[in-house]
Every structure is written in C-alpha cells, then in structure tokens.
Scaffold this motif. Structure first.
Motif, PDB file in Angstrom:
ATOM      1  N   TYR A 199     -34.982   1.536  25.638  1.00 59.34           N
ATOM      2  CA  TYR A 199     -35.090   1.682  24.235  1.00 59.34           C
ATOM      3  C   TYR A 199     -36.251   2.808  24.142  1.00 59.34           C
ATOM      4  O   TYR A 199     -36.361   3.348  22.943  1.00 59.34           O
ATOM      5  CB  TYR A 199     -35.748   0.449  23.737  1.00 59.34           C
ATOM      6  N   THR A 200     -36.793   3.526  25.173  1.00 54.80           N
ATOM      7  CA  THR A 200     -37.398   4.727  24.991  1.00 54.80           C
ATOM      8  C   THR A 200     -36.992   5.615  25.825  1.00 54.80           C
ATOM      9  O   THR A 200     -37.007   5.652  27.018  1.00 54.80           O
ATOM     10  CB  THR A 200     -38.923   4.312  25.365  1.00 54.80           C
ATOM     11  N   LEU A 201     -36.314   6.691  25.248  1.00 56.88           N
ATOM     12  CA  LEU A 201     -35.836   7.929  26.054  1.00 56.88           C
ATOM     13  C   LEU A 201     -36.582   9.307  25.620  1.00 56.88           C
ATOM     14  O   LEU A 201     -37.434   9.350  24.717  1.00 56.88           O
ATOM     15  CB  LEU A 201     -34.404   8.252  25.617  1.00 56.88           C
ATOM     16  N   ALA A 202     -36.461  10.226  26.494  1.00 55.27           N
ATOM     17  CA  ALA A 202     -37.310  11.494  26.282  1.00 55.27           C
ATOM     18  C   ALA A 202     -36.407  12.817  26.817  1.00 55.27           C
ATOM     19  O   ALA A 202     -35.531  12.558  27.728  1.00 55.27           O
ATOM     20  CB  ALA A 202     -38.516  11.441  27.228  1.00 55.27           C
ATOM     21  N   GLN A 203     -36.641  13.798  26.010  1.00 57.93           N
ATOM     22  CA  GLN A 203     -36.082  15.045  26.382  1.00 57.93           C
ATOM     23  C   GLN A 203     -37.143  15.545  27.611  1.00 57.93           C
ATOM     24  O   GLN A 203     -38.260  15.240  27.778  1.00 57.93           O
ATOM     25  CB  GLN A 203     -36.323  16.068  25.459  1.00 57.93           C
ATOM     26  N   ILE A 204     -36.173  16.125  28.561  1.00 56.03           N
ATOM     27  CA  ILE A 204     -36.938  16.551  29.882  1.00 56.03           C
ATOM     28  C   ILE A 204     -36.655  17.786  30.001  1.00 56.03           C
ATOM     29  O   ILE A 204     -35.725  18.750  30.568  1.00 56.03           O
ATOM     30  CB  ILE A 204     -36.140  15.818  31.113  1.00 56.03           C
ATOM     31  N   PRO A 205     -37.769  18.809  29.630  1.00 55.90           N
ATOM     32  CA  PRO A 205     -37.674  20.256  29.588  1.00 55.90           C
ATOM     33  C   PRO A 205     -38.022  20.626  31.115  1.00 55.90           C
ATOM     34  O   PRO A 205     -38.554  19.927  31.837  1.00 55.90           O
ATOM     35  CB  PRO A 205     -38.589  20.849  28.765  1.00 55.90           C
ATOM     36  N   LEU A 206     -37.667  22.089  31.630  1.00 50.56           N
ATOM     37  CA  LEU A 206     -37.823  22.466  32.728  1.00 50.56           C
ATOM     38  C   LEU A 206     -39.391  22.405  33.246  1.00 50.56           C
ATOM     39  O   LEU A 206     -39.834  22.057  34.415  1.00 50.56           O
ATOM     40  CB  LEU A 206     -37.214  23.774  33.146  1.00 50.56           C
ATOM     41  N   GLY A 207     -40.173  22.377  32.042  1.00 50.29           N
ATOM     42  CA  GLY A 207     -41.766  22.317  32.621  1.00 50.29           C
ATOM     43  C   GLY A 207     -42.282  21.290  33.226  1.00 50.29           C
ATOM     44  O   GLY A 207     -43.009  21.000  33.854  1.00 50.29           O
ATOM     45  N   VAL A 208     -41.448  20.046  32.808  1.00 47.52           N
ATOM     46  CA  VAL A 208     -41.621  18.791  33.651  1.00 47.52           C
ATOM     47  C   VAL A 208     -41.811  19.044  35.129  1.00 47.52           C
ATOM     48  O   VAL A 208     -42.565  18.341  35.878  1.00 47.52           O
ATOM     49  CB  VAL A 208     -40.657  17.676  33.359  1.00 47.52           C
ATOM     50  N   PHE A 209     -41.004  20.202  35.720  1.00 40.63           N
ATOM     51  CA  PHE A 209     -40.867  19.999  36.956  1.00 40.63           C
ATOM     52  C   PHE A 209     -41.905  20.719  37.648  1.00 40.63           C
ATOM     53  O   PHE A 209     -41.886  21.031  38.969  1.00 40.63           O
ATOM     54  CB  PHE A 209     -39.536  20.440  37.475  1.00 40.63           C
TER      55      PHE A 209
END
Length: 320
Positions: free
Chosen positions: A87-97
C-alpha cells in the motif's frame, strides 16, 4: 543446523496462507505512490497519468504524494519505515543508488527495496535563457574557461543525474562551474526564467519554455538528437563520450509478498501500455522503458556498482 532450517520452513509454511490471502484481497484500499519531485514537473505529470491508469486496473485509486528534496531519495527512504503490504510505493530515481557512497545510512538500496517495474527514463539537456549572450555550447565552454567558477547552473538537486553528469562534463572539459541545487524542475524553471542562474541542467521538462521562446537548448544527452530539438547536438557529437537517460521505476518495501508484487507489476504494465501514458511521456521526449521485477532488481544491483565508480571519479565518495 537442521533444527534451524526446520523452524524457517515451518515459519514460511505458516506465512504462506497469510500472503496468499493478502494477495487475493489486495488492494482493499487506496495505494500511495510517493514520487521524488514537486507537483507540476514532468515526473509529477507523467507519474500521475500512470497512477490513474493503474488505479483503474487495480480497482482502487493510486494516490500520488510528492516528496521532493535530498536528491530525489526521500521516497525510497520512506519505504524503510512503511509496512510491506503493497500500500506504499515509491519512485526510485538513480540518485538512490548513489546515496550510500555520499551519506551515512542504515539501509541498502539493493536489498531493502522490492523492485516492481521500471517505467521510463528522462531525456536531459542543458538550456540557457533565450536572451543569453551564450548562443551555443562553444560559447558556454569559452565563457566557463575565461571565468572559472562564475558560470552558474541549476539542477534538480545535489547528486541527481543532472548535477553529476554536468560535473562529469566539466571535469572532462577542464572547466569549473557554480552549481545551484533546486528541489525539482518547476523550481529550477522559475530560477532560470527569472534570471537567477545562467544555465540549467534538467530533464526535458524545459520543453514548453523552449517552445515558447524563453529558453534555448545547448545540448541533449541521449544517443541521438531529440525529435523535438533537432538542432541541439548530443554530448557525443560534441566530443564527450557521455550518454545519460536515467531510467526509473517503482519499488515497495523489502519483504512485500511476491503475489502482491506481481499484481502491482501487472497493473502498472497495463498502465504503461495505455496510450494516455505514452502521450504524457511524449510531451517531454520521454518513452516507456520497461523492465519486469527480475530485470529491474538486476538493474538496481548493476547500477549500484556503476554509480560508485562515478561518485569516486568526481571525488565525492565518503568512506563509511
């Protein structure tokens, strides 16, 4: 050892019916999708269309929540404190890595996210105001060489792809620029149109401002020129062996049941295939870039290693 394995197998067996029941009833309420950039920018507009499409498939609304700042990594961090129930999702941009190489943190972006689906990637470029004396990329480089550290440019945040790629360009050219970080494309657009900075490195969310005659494109960062800006050269054409399109997708908390991940994947895949999403992307010269859950998880692992090399090359690595 045998006893430990037996305990683990028993626990898994007991958990399986619960997971199965959850997947069958999922979703029973609205789903929250946290995105990394402010309202009104290309990420927000395209992800809202995707969320609307996915909600129709799932039978429950997918509600977008904007959480800008920290180089686009706040949604992924929010997953670490969220229930693994889908029920909680997130966008994962490259900055996360890049985060573990520049910031002290207690979670792993590869192991502590359930990767659902990759949906698109950005087209990037560098723009200047239309009335700027900088008319071309050669002018940009000449000014920067003659005025070290005085050419100001904005990006969508420290350690984002626009920031790091521009710094890589500067390093290769032997120039020094003055970086000004903003929280997203909307804020960055206001800054450059308002004359607060001399240039901007961003995704092609700047397209409407170029088309209205307020900005000029100096270059773009894909393999080929963009159809919308056919006169703007690529970095490769300018002698820089750099291509950046920064794929991104959607993740959930670690431990999200596989059946729930599959249901989410299937819904967002249908949402991607809807013409309304393709049309929303086309406004910003973006295209669907699909990876299934397995492919996306592998991409995360490979990108994590590659981004370490980039951060080290730019001298930004911080030993933990």
């Amino acid at each position: 050892m045998r006893r430990r394995q037996l305990v683990q197998l028993t626990a898994a067996a007991l958990a399986a019916p619960a997971f199965s029941t959850l997947a069958q009833s999922f979703p029973a309420r609205p789903i929250k999708l946290v995105i990394a950039f402010p309202a009104g920018g290309p990420t927000d507009i395209t992800m809202r269309q995707l969320a609307e499409n996915a909600g129709k498939v799932l039978g429950q609304p997918v509600i977008v929540e904007n959480k800008p700042g920290a180089g686009g990594t706040l949604p992924a961090q929010q997953l670490q404190a969220s229930a693994a129930d889908g029920y909680t999702l997130a966008q994962i941009p490259l900055g996360v890595f890049r985060l573990p190489y520049t910031t002290k943190m207690t979670w792993d972006p590869v192991k502590d996210i359930s990767y659902i689906i990759n949906v698109t990637g950005y087209a990037f470029g560098i723009v200047v105001p239309a009335d700027s004396p900088i008319k071309s990329w050669n002018d940009f480089v000449a000014y920067a060489k003659a005025n070290p550290g005085k050419l100001s440019y904005g990006s969508t945040g420290t350690l984002t792809s626009p920031h790091l790629t521009t710094e890589l360009i500067a390093q290769k050219l032997g120039i020094t620029l003055n970086h000004i970080p903003y929280k997203g494309s909307s804020e960055l657009a206001q800054a450059i149109v308002g004359g607060h900075i001399m240039a901007a490195a961003d995704s092609t969310g700047f397209a409407p401002l170029v088309e209205s005659g307020k900005l000029r494109v100096l270059n773009t960062w894909g393999e080929q020129r963009l159809a919308k800006f056919p006169t703007a050269p690529t970095l490769k054409e300018l002698g820089l062996d750099i291509v950046q399109n920064s794929p991104f997708g959607i993740g959930a908390p670690r431990g999200t049941p596989p059946d729930v991940v599959k249901k989410l994947h299937d819904a967002f895949k249908k949402a991607m295939d809807d013409p309304s999403y393709v049309q929303a992307l086309a406004r910003y010269d973006m295209i669907p870039i699909y990876m299934d859950s397995t492919q996306y998880a592998r991409f995360a692992q490979e990108t994590f290693a590659r981004e370490k090399a980039l951060v080290e090359k730019l001298g930004l690595f911080k030993a933990q």
